[in-house]
Design an enzyme around this catalytic site. Structure first.
Site, PDB file in Angstrom:
ATOM      1  N   GLY A  31       0.792  -1.223   0.000  1.00  0.00           N
ATOM      2  CA  GLY A  31       0.000   0.000   0.000  1.00  0.00           C
ATOM      3  C   GLY A  31       0.824   1.273   0.000  1.00  0.00           C
ATOM      4  O   GLY A  31       0.286   2.350  -0.234  1.00  0.00           O
ATOM      5  N   CYS A 239     -27.651  -8.430 -16.607  1.00  0.00           N
ATOM      6  CA  CYS A 239     -27.057  -8.145 -17.917  1.00  0.00           C
ATOM      7  C   CYS A 239     -28.068  -8.485 -19.017  1.00  0.00           C
ATOM      8  O   CYS A 239     -28.654  -9.574 -19.016  1.00  0.00           O
ATOM      9  CB  CYS A 239     -25.776  -8.952 -18.101  1.00  0.00           C
ATOM     10  SG  CYS A 239     -25.082  -8.839 -19.759  1.00  0.00           S
ATOM     11  N   CYS A 242     -26.322 -11.594 -21.158  1.00  0.00           N
ATOM     12  CA  CYS A 242     -26.041 -12.916 -20.588  1.00  0.00           C
ATOM     13  C   CYS A 242     -26.853 -13.187 -19.330  1.00  0.00           C
ATOM     14  O   CYS A 242     -26.768 -14.276 -18.769  1.00  0.00           O
ATOM     15  CB  CYS A 242     -24.541 -13.071 -20.305  1.00  0.00           C
ATOM     16  SG  CYS A 242     -23.983 -12.243 -18.807  1.00  0.00           S
ATOM     17  N   CYS A 264     -22.807  -6.461 -19.071  1.00  0.00           N
ATOM     18  CA  CYS A 264     -21.596  -6.690 -18.290  1.00  0.00           C
ATOM     19  C   CYS A 264     -20.486  -5.778 -18.805  1.00  0.00           C
ATOM     20  O   CYS A 264     -20.270  -5.669 -20.012  1.00  0.00           O
ATOM     21  CB  CYS A 264     -21.107  -8.127 -18.447  1.00  0.00           C
ATOM     22  SG  CYS A 264     -22.155  -9.357 -17.685  1.00  0.00           S
ATOM     23  N   CYS A 270     -18.890 -11.917 -19.938  1.00  0.00           N
ATOM     24  CA  CYS A 270     -20.185 -11.921 -20.617  1.00  0.00           C
ATOM     25  C   CYS A 270     -20.168 -12.918 -21.785  1.00  0.00           C
ATOM     26  O   CYS A 270     -21.074 -13.723 -21.943  1.00  0.00           O
ATOM     27  CB  CYS A 270     -20.517 -10.516 -21.112  1.00  0.00           C
ATOM     28  SG  CYS A 270     -22.234 -10.269 -21.565  1.00  0.00           S
TER      29      CYS A 270
END
Lengths: 304, 189
Positions: A31, A239, A242, A264, A270
């Site tokens: 980080g 979606c 899909c 998506c 997808c």
């Protein structure tokens, strides 16, 4: 000019050593933003020069590279970076998340869970999470060293007092291994839970000259309050192609009558769902009929 | 000049360094795992793994400290010829190489500053045995726990207490390398 006119993966060896040392220190201090001497790349700042330099330093000839831009493999940025490494490093490329060993990404984490033999490289525009709160680098560095993150909590609190909830929807700040507050790059906050991953995650900011890292299985906590817990929200739709209900969605405007669809953002996810036989509202007969009917003018609600 | 000084570099520098860096990266990102690393060959007593690490990470911008165990004329010449890295006392080193006993005490090495914890030394510790056994490791890069043969425990606990400052370690033996970043907590098995 032949392809051999480039060193392997474009950058010269001394530059790669410098980047590699920065990456190792980044991994050792999860980080923390390690400064590095970012190079001019054959693409403008803002097009992923940080990610490209990190990828260049990490690639081996055996790697299979995937590049995504907002989840899509077929956008300009993704296609040109993929071609860049195809040409300069002669690595295999793929659009399938599961087949890739190195994935360079702009602003998304793939839906398919990553494994421990994968590296995810992020393109980062502004690596400093405190930058919009404190413009001085000297000050933000001091704040990180003292673990002084009160200002960030004030910002989130002001969100709540103004909007009733934490309104930050992307680049949502996280705390890494209980120490450094980190900008996860402008991924949607929906992706934040995926920052705790089996894969190694490396972040490169070219213009800002910073590299940072999240090693595998590192604790990554999205900042929040006890009475306003973190909520990785998404559009309340499935979606249209899909039918996936758990993936991050892009809203696509389909006409000038207010028509729209949600699909998506992860194109590989997808496409593989559709290949496996999943259908959404626009790809099933009933769904398409219903959509056409609702879009016909005589039944459309007047625009508000 | 002896051939031992001129030989032993990478035959294909860009690609061999890429493989070697991936091994070093995996080692540092997954403490307790042991990675295969080869490509370079330095004069005795330096192991191929440590020699490869040096060629992968060192150049004229990285001051190097050689502990007494590795401070031989042939090895000094090899490092100077192959990397151009200046040889310096422990307090100025970015990279140090030696056996554990020869590297002690650790106090002179740079542990970074609060604003720049990355400005710390990386120690390449040559060991005879390197196995996923011995003291227990926890921390970033480790799903639950891992184990690694370490020369001692207390020094690494003291190093962890400095976090985010501290030293980072590579352990090398023959053609194998393991990593121990400052973020790892080390406990008795």
């Amino acid at each position: 000019m032949t392809d051999q006119a480039y060193n392997f993966a474009y950058l010269d060896e001394q530059t790669k050593r410098m980047i590699r040392r920065a990456i190792l220190k980044g991994v050792a201090v999860p980080g923390y933003q390690v400064p590095f001497a970012s190079r001019e790349m054959p693409m403008p700042y803002g097009w992923g020069t940080g990610g490209v330099q990190v990828t260049s330093a990490c690639l081996t000839p055996d790697d299979t590279l995937k590049v995504i831009d907002q989840g899509a493999d077929d956008t300009t940025n993704a296609v040109s970076i993929r071609k860049f490494f195809e040409k300069t490093a002669e690595v295999d490329v793929t659009e399938k998340t599961a087949e890739a060993t190195v994935i360079q990404t702009r602003h998304r984490i793939p839906e398919t869970p990553l494994t421990d033999d994968q590296i995810l490289v992020y393109q980062v525009p502004i690596p400093e999470p405190l930058r919009f709160l404190e413009p001085s680098e000297v000050e933000t560095r001091k704040m990180h060293s003292l673990e002084e993150y009160g200002l960030m909590y004030v910002k989130l609190y002001e969100d709540i007092s103004r909007h009733g909830e934490i309104a930050t929807a992307y680049a949502y700040p996280v705390k890494v291994q209980d120490r450094y507050v980190m900008d996860p790059s402008p991924i949607p906050k929906f992706d934040n839970p995926k920052l705790e991953s089996a894969a190694l995650q490396l972040f490169g900011a070219g213009r800002e000259q910073r590299i940072y890292a999240i090693p595998p299985h590192t604790k990554v906590v999205s900042l929040d309050f006890e009475d306003h817990p973190f909520d990785p929200s998404k559009a309340p739709h499935a979606c249209a192609l899909c039918g996936a209900e758990g993936s991050y969605l892009d809203e696509v405007i389909t006409d000038d009558q207010g028509g729209r669809m949600f699909v998506c953002s992860d194109t590989d996810y997808c496409a593989s769902r559709r290949a496996a036989g999943h259908v959404g509202a626009m790809t099933s007969i009933e769904g398409a009929t219903r959509m056409l009917r609702s879009a016909s003018p005589d039944q459309t609600e007047p625009a508000q | 000049m002896q051939n031992a000084v001129l030989d032993g570099g990478f035959a294909d520098p860009a690609r061999e360094a890429a493989y070697a860096f991936r091994a070093a990266l995996n080692a540092m990102a997954r403490p307790g795992t042991i990675q295969h690393i080869t490509g370079a060959d330095a004069p005795s007593p330096c192991s191929p793994a440590a020699a490869t690490l040096i060629l992968t990470l060192c150049d004229p911008t990285t001051p190097i400290f050689l502990a007494p165990s590795h401070d031989t004329a042939a090895f000094r010449d090899w490092i100077t010829f192959q990397t151009g890295g200046p040889l310096v006392p422990a307090k100025d080193a970015m990279i140090a190489i030696g056996t554990w006993e020869a590297l002690l005490p650790l106090d002179p090495f740079a542990v970074g500053t609060p604003e720049y914890p990355d400005r710390s030394a990386t120690l390449v510790v040559e060991t005879e045995t390197l196995a996923s056994d011995g003291p227990v490791l926890r921390g970033p890069g480790i799903e639950t726990t891992a184990r690694l043969t370490l020369p001692e425990i207390e020094a690494f606990q003291r190093n962890r207490a400095l976090f985010p400052l501290g030293l980072d370690f590579f352990f090398t033996s023959e053609d194998r390398v393991a990593g121990l970043p400052r973020s790892t907590r080390v406990m008795e098995a």
